[in-house]
Design a protein around this motif. Structure first.
Motif, PDB file in Angstrom:
ATOM      1  N   VAL A 227       5.043  71.466 -17.968  1.00  0.00           N
ATOM      2  CA  VAL A 227       5.172  70.665 -16.754  1.00  0.00           C
ATOM      3  C   VAL A 227       4.154  69.539 -16.809  1.00  0.00           C
ATOM      4  O   VAL A 227       2.958  69.775 -16.996  1.00  0.00           O
ATOM      5  N   GLU A 228       4.620  68.317 -16.651  1.00  0.00           N
ATOM      6  CA  GLU A 228       3.724  67.159 -16.751  1.00  0.00           C
ATOM      7  C   GLU A 228       2.630  67.214 -15.699  1.00  0.00           C
ATOM      8  O   GLU A 228       1.478  66.884 -15.973  1.00  0.00           O
ATOM      9  N   ARG A 229       2.953  67.651 -14.481  1.00  0.00           N
ATOM     10  CA  ARG A 229       1.988  67.629 -13.378  1.00  0.00           C
ATOM     11  C   ARG A 229       0.925  68.710 -13.508  1.00  0.00           C
ATOM     12  O   ARG A 229      -0.264  68.445 -13.349  1.00  0.00           O
ATOM     13  N   SER A 230       1.346  69.938 -13.795  1.00  0.00           N
ATOM     14  CA  SER A 230       0.416  71.065 -13.763  1.00  0.00           C
ATOM     15  C   SER A 230       0.041  71.604 -15.135  1.00  0.00           C
ATOM     16  O   SER A 230      -0.928  72.352 -15.266  1.00  0.00           O
ATOM     17  N   GLY A 231       0.812  71.257 -16.159  1.00  0.00           N
ATOM     18  CA  GLY A 231       0.521  71.765 -17.489  1.00  0.00           C
ATOM     19  C   GLY A 231       1.097  73.142 -17.766  1.00  0.00           C
ATOM     20  O   GLY A 231       0.873  73.705 -18.846  1.00  0.00           O
ATOM     21  N   GLU A 232       1.831  73.732 -16.818  1.00  0.00           N
ATOM     22  CA  GLU A 232       2.455  75.043 -17.030  1.00  0.00           C
ATOM     23  C   GLU A 232       3.401  74.962 -18.225  1.00  0.00           C
ATOM     24  O   GLU A 232       4.138  74.004 -18.398  1.00  0.00           O
ATOM     25  N   ARG A 233       3.384  76.020 -19.046  1.00  0.00           N
ATOM     26  CA  ARG A 233       4.216  76.052 -20.252  1.00  0.00           C
ATOM     27  C   ARG A 233       5.323  77.087 -20.090  1.00  0.00           C
ATOM     28  O   ARG A 233       5.157  78.118 -19.454  1.00  0.00           O
ATOM     29  N   SER A 234       6.477  76.770 -20.700  1.00  0.00           N
ATOM     30  CA  SER A 234       7.599  77.698 -20.667  1.00  0.00           C
ATOM     31  C   SER A 234       8.561  77.327 -21.790  1.00  0.00           C
ATOM     32  O   SER A 234       8.260  76.442 -22.618  1.00  0.00           O
TER      33      SER A 234
ATOM     34  N   ARG B 244       6.687  82.986 -14.204  1.00  0.00           N
ATOM     35  CA  ARG B 244       5.954  83.754 -13.201  1.00  0.00           C
ATOM     36  C   ARG B 244       6.149  83.162 -11.804  1.00  0.00           C
ATOM     37  O   ARG B 244       6.226  81.953 -11.642  1.00  0.00           O
ATOM     38  N   ASN B 245       6.238  84.071 -10.833  1.00  0.00           N
ATOM     39  CA  ASN B 245       6.396  83.602  -9.455  1.00  0.00           C
ATOM     40  C   ASN B 245       5.213  82.760  -8.998  1.00  0.00           C
ATOM     41  O   ASN B 245       5.334  81.931  -8.091  1.00  0.00           O
ATOM     42  N   THR B 246       4.070  83.006  -9.618  1.00  0.00           N
ATOM     43  CA  THR B 246       2.856  82.256  -9.246  1.00  0.00           C
ATOM     44  C   THR B 246       2.699  80.960 -10.039  1.00  0.00           C
ATOM     45  O   THR B 246       1.717  80.235  -9.848  1.00  0.00           O
ATOM     46  N   ALA B 247       3.657  80.659 -10.923  1.00  0.00           N
ATOM     47  CA  ALA B 247       3.549  79.446 -11.736  1.00  0.00           C
ATOM     48  C   ALA B 247       3.657  78.204 -10.858  1.00  0.00           C
ATOM     49  O   ALA B 247       4.421  78.170  -9.886  1.00  0.00           O
ATOM     50  N   ASP B 248       2.873  77.202 -11.208  1.00  0.00           N
ATOM     51  CA  ASP B 248       2.832  75.958 -10.425  1.00  0.00           C
ATOM     52  C   ASP B 248       3.947  75.030 -10.907  1.00  0.00           C
ATOM     53  O   ASP B 248       3.723  74.095 -11.674  1.00  0.00           O
ATOM     54  N   ILE B 249       5.178  75.293 -10.447  1.00  0.00           N
ATOM     55  CA  ILE B 249       6.342  74.465 -10.773  1.00  0.00           C
ATOM     56  C   ILE B 249       7.060  74.146  -9.480  1.00  0.00           C
ATOM     57  O   ILE B 249       7.359  75.042  -8.680  1.00  0.00           O
ATOM     58  N   GLN B 250       7.366  72.860  -9.274  1.00  0.00           N
ATOM     59  CA  GLN B 250       8.010  72.411  -8.052  1.00  0.00           C
ATOM     60  C   GLN B 250       9.235  71.557  -8.391  1.00  0.00           C
ATOM     61  O   GLN B 250       9.356  71.027  -9.496  1.00  0.00           O
ATOM     62  N   VAL B 251      10.126  71.449  -7.416  1.00  0.00           N
ATOM     63  CA  VAL B 251      11.287  70.566  -7.564  1.00  0.00           C
ATOM     64  C   VAL B 251      10.803  69.121  -7.740  1.00  0.00           C
ATOM     65  O   VAL B 251       9.945  68.651  -6.996  1.00  0.00           O
TER      66      VAL B 251
ATOM     67  N   GLU C  42      10.983  90.523  -7.547  1.00  0.00           N
ATOM     68  CA  GLU C  42      11.190  90.208  -8.959  1.00  0.00           C
ATOM     69  C   GLU C  42       9.926  89.546  -9.510  1.00  0.00           C
ATOM     70  O   GLU C  42       9.315  88.700  -8.844  1.00  0.00           O
ATOM     71  N   PRO C  43       9.510  89.905 -10.717  1.00  0.00           N
ATOM     72  CA  PRO C  43       8.278  89.321 -11.263  1.00  0.00           C
ATOM     73  C   PRO C  43       8.445  87.884 -11.740  1.00  0.00           C
ATOM     74  O   PRO C  43       7.458  87.174 -11.914  1.00  0.00           O
ATOM     75  N   TYR C  44       9.689  87.479 -11.949  1.00  0.00           N
ATOM     76  CA  TYR C  44       9.907  86.149 -12.518  1.00  0.00           C
ATOM     77  C   TYR C  44      10.784  85.301 -11.585  1.00  0.00           C
ATOM     78  O   TYR C  44      11.633  85.826 -10.852  1.00  0.00           O
ATOM     79  N   ALA C  45      10.557  84.015 -11.639  1.00  0.00           N
ATOM     80  CA  ALA C  45      11.369  83.041 -10.897  1.00  0.00           C
ATOM     81  C   ALA C  45      12.344  82.374 -11.869  1.00  0.00           C
ATOM     82  O   ALA C  45      12.118  82.352 -13.081  1.00  0.00           O
ATOM     83  N   ARG C  46      13.399  81.843 -11.314  1.00  0.00           N
ATOM     84  CA  ARG C  46      14.372  81.112 -12.125  1.00  0.00           C
ATOM     85  C   ARG C  46      14.273  79.629 -11.771  1.00  0.00           C
ATOM     86  O   ARG C  46      14.316  79.259 -10.589  1.00  0.00           O
ATOM     87  N   VAL C  47      14.160  78.824 -12.796  1.00  0.00           N
ATOM     88  CA  VAL C  47      14.002  77.380 -12.600  1.00  0.00           C
ATOM     89  C   VAL C  47      15.161  76.665 -13.283  1.00  0.00           C
ATOM     90  O   VAL C  47      15.423  76.884 -14.465  1.00  0.00           O
ATOM     91  N   GLU C  48      15.852  75.791 -12.535  1.00  0.00           N
ATOM     92  CA  GLU C  48      16.942  74.978 -13.084  1.00  0.00           C
ATOM     93  C   GLU C  48      16.495  73.526 -13.157  1.00  0.00           C
ATOM     94  O   GLU C  48      15.774  73.040 -12.285  1.00  0.00           O
ATOM     95  N   ALA C  49      16.930  72.855 -14.222  1.00  0.00           N
ATOM     96  CA  ALA C  49      16.496  71.469 -14.440  1.00  0.00           C
ATOM     97  C   ALA C  49      17.652  70.635 -14.962  1.00  0.00           C
ATOM     98  O   ALA C  49      18.572  71.145 -15.620  1.00  0.00           O
TER      99      ALA C  49
END
Length: 302
Positions: free
Chosen positions: A185-192, A209-216, A247-254
């Protein structure tokens, strides 16, 4: 009974009388201009007769001009219709060339941002199977294309080369279910890792992770992990984040940045020389480290 009006004079007498009378009139008119008023009066009365006498020829000329003008207008109209048709056809080509020119300008802008060697290729075929997101490009091993090479368009990462022949190569798009690409993620640096969904222009991040810093709205960039795709190139923009309680994980669509279904040219990139040299050195060291083991095995067998 004798007729009242009888022509008793000869033609010769009439001619002589006319000549004499004409001479008298000519002499009188030449000397004193006495017949100007008579001449003008006669011209006034005779003018309509002149127009009437000339009317048939004028009508014939007018009719001919009308017929010729109609034929000329018809021919000119047909020629103009043909010219409009040709110009419309050329306009369609110009629209196509304008779009292609804009795309090439965008690719040129991408080339200026890419470090190392790069090569523009054209798409020559698209996989007919809807479940297989693949392209065929007109560059191959004759142009130093290799399996695993990253492929971009003017807007972002498209995929990678999976097969390479002499003159063509097959490209697997990032939206294919068989494809995965490391992102950050360009903003937070989170990797996936972004996985293909089998839908054009859409990918997903799973096991986030549900706590990952990823936003729309976050921009996903290639992370460079795995040494397949260079670091820092746009991959997709986050459009949906789903967090299920329990659930321990979130689902992210892009949504992909690359115009996978609308582009005609792609950009092939090569690793920079320093990275390539280091990679060759690593492979050489690994090969050398395996060589003594094989020699020891031979000694043991002996």
């Amino acid at each position: 009974m004798k007729p009242i009006f009888v022509d008793q004079t000869s033609n010769l007498s009439r001619l002589l009388f006319a000549i004499v009378l004409s001479a008298i009139f000519m002499f009188a008119d030449h000397r004193g201009q006495h017949l100007d008023s008579v001449r003008n009066l006669l011209s006034t009365f005779l003018t309509p007769l002149v127009y009437i006498a000339d009317l048939p020829s004028e009508l014939a000329f007018w009719s001919g001009e009308r017929i010729r003008s109609r034929d000329e207008l018809f021919s000119e109209n047909q020629a103009l219709k043909d010219e409009v048709f040709i110009l419309r056809t050329q306009l369609q080509k110009l629209v196509s060339l304008k779009a292609e020119n804009a795309q090439l300008r965008n690719l040129l802008g991408t080339e200026q941002k890419v470090e190392g060697r790069r090569l523009v290729a054209e798409i020559v075929n698209v996989a007919g199977d809807p479940s297989a997101h693949e392209l065929l490009i007109n560059k191959g091993t004759a142009h130093d294309v290799f399996v695993g090479q990253a492929v971009l368009d003017a807007y972002g990462v498209m995929g990678q080369v999976t097969e390479a022949s002499a003159l063509t190569s097959r490209v697997l798009l990032i939206t294919d279910p068989r494809h995965a690409i490391p992102v950050r993620v360009e903003r937070s640096g989170e990797r996936s890792v972004a996985l293909g969904e089998g839908r054009f222009d859409f990918i997903s991040l799973q096991y986030v992770r549900n706590t990952a810093d990823i936003q729309v709205g976050d921009l996903l960039l290639s992370s460079g992990i795995g040494e397949r795709f260079p670091d820092g190139y746009p991959v997709a923009t986050v459009i949906k984040v789903t967090q299920n309680p329990g659930e321990p994980y979130a689902r992210v669509e892009a949504s992909t940045e690359a115009h996978l279904a609308r582009t005609g040219q792609v950009l092939l990139i090569w690793p920079d020389k320093e990275f390539q040299t280091e990679r060759e050195n690593v492979e050489l060291r690994q090969e050398q480290s395996r060589q003594p083991e094989s020699d020891n095995d031979k000694e043991t067998l002996r």
